[in-house]
Design an enzyme around this catalytic site. Structure first.
Site, mmCIF file in Angstrom:
data_model
loop_
_atom_site.group_PDB
_atom_site.id
_atom_site.type_symbol
_atom_site.label_atom_id
_atom_site.label_comp_id
_atom_site.label_asym_id
_atom_site.label_seq_id
_atom_site.Cartn_x
_atom_site.Cartn_y
_atom_site.Cartn_z
ATOM 1 N N LYS A 41 7.015 23.814 -11.798
ATOM 2 C CA LYS A 41 6.148 22.637 -11.608
ATOM 3 C C LYS A 41 5.793 22.479 -10.129
ATOM 4 C CE LYS A 41 4.786 18.128 -12.782
ATOM 5 N NZ LYS A 41 4.855 16.973 -13.651
ATOM 6 N N GLU A 91 9.535 20.729 -23.266
ATOM 7 C CA GLU A 91 8.812 20.861 -21.992
ATOM 8 C C GLU A 91 9.392 22.003 -21.149
ATOM 9 O OE1 GLU A 91 6.064 19.221 -21.439
ATOM 10 O OE2 GLU A 91 6.173 17.281 -22.465
ATOM 11 N N HIS A 116 -0.586 20.481 -25.223
ATOM 12 C CA HIS A 116 -0.770 19.034 -25.152
ATOM 13 C C HIS A 116 -2.063 18.544 -25.799
ATOM 14 C CE1 HIS A 116 2.727 19.132 -22.642
ATOM 15 N NE2 HIS A 116 2.682 17.836 -22.409
ATOM 16 N N HIS A 141 6.809 12.640 -28.137
ATOM 17 C CA HIS A 141 5.923 13.476 -27.315
ATOM 18 C C HIS A 141 6.371 14.946 -27.296
ATOM 19 C CE1 HIS A 141 3.239 14.667 -24.091
ATOM 20 N NE2 HIS A 141 4.283 15.158 -23.436
ATOM 21 N N ARG A 154 -3.221 23.058 -12.241
ATOM 22 C CA ARG A 154 -2.255 22.098 -12.776
ATOM 23 C C ARG A 154 -2.537 21.794 -14.247
ATOM 24 N NH1 ARG A 154 0.100 16.786 -9.517
ATOM 25 N NH2 ARG A 154 1.558 16.148 -11.141
ATOM 26 N N ARG A 175 0.805 -1.235 0.000
ATOM 27 C CA ARG A 175 0.000 0.000 0.000
ATOM 28 C C ARG A 175 0.833 1.278 0.000
ATOM 29 N NH1 ARG A 175 -2.626 -3.275 3.583
ATOM 30 N NH2 ARG A 175 -4.477 -4.257 2.691
ATOM 31 N N ASN A 234 -0.806 21.485 -19.367
ATOM 32 C CA ASN A 234 -1.166 20.838 -20.629
ATOM 33 C C ASN A 234 -1.115 21.794 -21.820
ATOM 34 O OD1 ASN A 234 -1.616 18.200 -19.643
ATOM 35 N ND2 ASN A 234 -3.526 18.923 -18.722
ATOM 36 N N HIS A 287 -1.278 15.710 -28.181
ATOM 37 C CA HIS A 287 -1.806 14.346 -28.036
ATOM 38 C C HIS A 287 -2.565 13.910 -29.280
ATOM 39 C CE1 HIS A 287 -1.682 14.690 -23.379
ATOM 40 N NE2 HIS A 287 -0.604 14.095 -23.834
ATOM 41 N N LYS A 293 2.698 11.926 -9.999
ATOM 42 C CA LYS A 293 1.829 11.101 -10.836
ATOM 43 C C LYS A 293 2.597 9.868 -11.277
ATOM 44 C CE LYS A 293 -0.849 14.510 -13.413
ATOM 45 N NZ LYS A 293 -1.326 14.733 -14.796
ATOM 46 N N GLU A 343 -4.765 17.953 -9.678
ATOM 47 C CA GLU A 343 -5.194 18.450 -10.989
ATOM 48 C C GLU A 343 -6.685 18.740 -11.074
ATOM 49 O OE1 GLU A 343 -3.127 16.610 -14.269
ATOM 50 O OE2 GLU A 343 -4.504 17.500 -15.714
HETATM 51 P P1 NAD Z 1 11.850 7.173 -21.739
HETATM 52 O O1 NAD Z 1 11.810 6.845 -20.317
HETATM 53 O O2 NAD Z 1 11.326 6.167 -22.696
HETATM 54 O O3 NAD Z 1 13.357 7.530 -22.145
HETATM 55 C C1 NAD Z 1 13.653 7.843 -23.477
HETATM 56 C C2 NAD Z 1 14.773 6.961 -24.022
HETATM 57 O O4 NAD Z 1 16.024 7.435 -23.529
HETATM 58 C C3 NAD Z 1 14.693 5.512 -23.604
HETATM 59 O O5 NAD Z 1 15.097 4.724 -24.692
HETATM 60 C C4 NAD Z 1 15.707 5.409 -22.484
HETATM 61 O O6 NAD Z 1 16.232 4.118 -22.343
HETATM 62 C C5 NAD Z 1 16.750 6.375 -22.934
HETATM 63 N N1 NAD Z 1 17.544 7.011 -21.883
HETATM 64 C C6 NAD Z 1 17.092 7.509 -20.722
HETATM 65 N N2 NAD Z 1 18.069 8.155 -20.081
HETATM 66 C C7 NAD Z 1 19.178 8.042 -20.836
HETATM 67 C C8 NAD Z 1 20.504 8.515 -20.708
HETATM 68 N N3 NAD Z 1 20.864 9.283 -19.686
HETATM 69 N N4 NAD Z 1 21.392 8.193 -21.662
HETATM 70 C C9 NAD Z 1 21.001 7.452 -22.734
HETATM 71 N N5 NAD Z 1 19.763 7.012 -22.929
HETATM 72 C C10 NAD Z 1 18.857 7.303 -21.991
HETATM 73 O O7 NAD Z 1 11.066 8.525 -22.068
HETATM 74 P P2 NAD Z 1 10.915 9.935 -21.355
HETATM 75 O O8 NAD Z 1 10.756 10.893 -22.454
HETATM 76 O O9 NAD Z 1 11.951 10.173 -20.339
HETATM 77 O O10 NAD Z 1 9.529 9.789 -20.567
HETATM 78 C C11 NAD Z 1 8.318 9.578 -21.247
HETATM 79 C C12 NAD Z 1 7.318 8.988 -20.279
HETATM 80 O O11 NAD Z 1 7.118 9.900 -19.214
HETATM 81 C C13 NAD Z 1 5.966 8.691 -20.880
HETATM 82 O O12 NAD Z 1 5.574 7.395 -20.508
HETATM 83 C C14 NAD Z 1 5.054 9.716 -20.226
HETATM 84 O O13 NAD Z 1 3.732 9.239 -20.065
HETATM 85 C C15 NAD Z 1 5.731 9.941 -18.916
HETATM 86 N N6 NAD Z 1 5.434 11.233 -18.292
HETATM 87 C C16 NAD Z 1 4.974 11.224 -17.029
HETATM 88 C C17 NAD Z 1 4.706 12.425 -16.379
HETATM 89 C C18 NAD Z 1 4.253 12.406 -14.962
HETATM 90 O O14 NAD Z 1 3.862 13.462 -14.438
HETATM 91 N N7 NAD Z 1 4.311 11.277 -14.293
HETATM 92 C C19 NAD Z 1 4.903 13.632 -17.043
HETATM 93 C C20 NAD Z 1 5.381 13.609 -18.341
HETATM 94 C C21 NAD Z 1 5.644 12.394 -18.961
HETATM 95 ZN ZN ZN Z 2 4.374 16.633 -21.916
#
Ligand code: NAD
Ligand code: ZN
Length: 367
Positions: free
Chosen positions: A230, A188, A251, A273, A244, A124, A248, A255, A146, A240
């Site tokens: 943020k 971003e 976005h 993205h 918050r 939990r 977006n 999206h 999140k 949100e």
């Molecule tokens: P990701 O985690 O897929 O990383 C992108 C790529 O870079 C991957 O192939 C990873 O292996 C590689 N990588 C990561 N760090 C590296 C490094 N230092 N050196 C070399 N390669 C590296 O993608 P992302 O863009 O970091 O995150 C996208 C995700 O985040 C989505 O799933 C999205 O839904 C989520 N997200 C969540 C929130 C939230 O508030 N929780 C906000 C925005 C996005």
């Molecule tokens: Zn985004």
């Protein structure tokens, strides 16, 4: 030497974001929030070979009695699944993780979201330490609590609000990040200036070359400022219900582009993205100008900055405006009263605008 920057995220479960070059080797900072002796390091197959051993060695040096486990999964959004989440929980069970155990997410947003959700659910809820390694994860996904995994029917459909206990961002980890991922993160970063602070856009214009060259001081400053924006909005509106939603900006359009392309960004033949959000922000700025809310010059300024960062600023060919509009109607951010957009009154001053006429939306989409 770049100074250590910290950002405090308040609220009912406060925590600190620590930002500096070299933190991956800093056991004291990495383990600052640890309460027990079990630590599960979660990472992906790209990141683990680069940084996992260093994080483990640093953590062990600071806390010699730590029982550290490792769960490494394949990289990519298509791995952010319930099945991998289940494997992550199994790894916690194998470790013998108790209620005072912690999960350390070492990777991009995919790892942060999945490991964070595992931490939210194991017994939990246990402590989560976010060690983001992409720029997007440093400025966005690691802060705010999140967590989620995807279902075949849609992204982020299963998840929880579960704030981390600490966020540790080492800007030198960004040196190994592919160019395209760096640019996606910069989109971003620009978003925060567009929403909250035209002065931050000035700063980004002045430091664009340093950021693209991955200068540690410039990156640390960009990450810290982004996290502050943020943190402010997350503190005001943790779940949100209000402000918050401003995050977006860009976005709704973004999206729609991503879904209409079938999330082809990962395979390289669509926008990722951050790229889709870059296009979306330009469209939102133009829509604001077309509706007479904001100066057209501000939209051009935003477009110029995004282009300097090598980001796309126009809808890719082959995406019909009507199809994108239909996608936006289905987006969960569209509520019962009709299409809702985050628009701006000027650069740095975003707000929610409801009941935007379809014709104006179609016009900026190129119809
Ligand atoms: P990701 O985690 O897929 O990383 C992108 C790529 O870079 C991957 O192939 C990873 O292996 C590689 N990588 C990561 N760090 C590296 C490094 N230092 N050196 C070399 N390669 C590296 O993608 P992302 O863009 O970091 O995150 C996208 C995700 O985040 C989505 O799933 C999205 O839904 C989520 N997200 C969540 C929130 C939230 O508030 N929780 C906000 C925005 C996005
Ligand atoms: Zn985004």
């Amino acid at each position: 030497m770049t100074a250590i920057q910290t950002v405090h995220v308040g609220g009912s479960a406060p925590y600190t974001v620590t930002i500096a070059p070299g933190l991956i080797d800093d056991g004291a900072v990495l383990t600052q929030a640890l309460r027990g002796r079990h630590l599960l390091l979660v990472s992906d197959a790209n990141v683990a070979p680069l940084y996992a051993a260093r994080v483990e060695a640093a953590a062990r040096a600071a806390r010699p009695a730590l029982n550290i486990g490792r769960f490494v999964m394949p990289a990519g959004e298509h791995e952010k699944t319930l099945a991998r989440f289940g494997e992550c929980l199994d790894a916690l069970a194998t470790l013998g993780a108790t209620r005072d155990a912690a999960v350390l997410a070492l990777g991009g947003g995919v790892i942060g979201d999945l490991a964070g959700f595992a931490g939210a659910c194991w017994m939990r809820g246990i402590d989560v330490i976010q060690v983001p390694t992409t720029l997007l994860a440093m400025v966005d996904s690691s802060v705010g609590g999140k967590t989620a995994v995807d279902l075949p029917s849609g992204k982020n459909l299963v998840g929880a609000f579960h704030p981390p206990r600490a966020v540790v961002a080492d800007t030198t980890a960004l040196r190994s990040l592919p160019d395209r991922e760096l640019r996606a993160g910069l989109a971003e970063v620009v978003k925060y200036g567009a929403i909250f602070d035209a002065g931050f856009l000035d700063w980004l214009e002045a430091h664009a070359d340093a950021l693209l060259a991955r200068d540690d001081a410039a990156l640390a400053e960009a990450v810290a400022r982004s996290c502050r924006y943020k943190a402010d909005v997350v503190e005001r509106d943790p779940f949100e219900h209000g402000d918050r939603a401003l995050l977006n900006f860009g976005h709704t359009f973004g999206h729609a582009i991503e879904t209409e392309q079938g999330y082809a960004g990962a395979s390289g033949d669509g926008l990722n993205h951050g790229e889709a959000v870059a296009v979306g922000m330009v469209l939102a700025a133009r829509l604001s100008a077309d509706l007479g809310l904001a100066p057209a010059a501000d939209a051009r300024r935003l477009q110029d900055l995004l282009q300097r960062f090598g980001l796309p600023v126009a809808v890719p060919p082959g995406l019909p405006p009507e199809a994108l509009l239909a996608r936006m109607r289905l987006d969960k951010k569209a509520d019962a009263r009709g299409l809702r957009f985050i628009l701006w009154d000027a650069a740095g001053a975003a707000r929610v605008v409801r009941d935007v006429p379809d014709a104006a939306v179609l016009a900026v989409l190129g119809a």
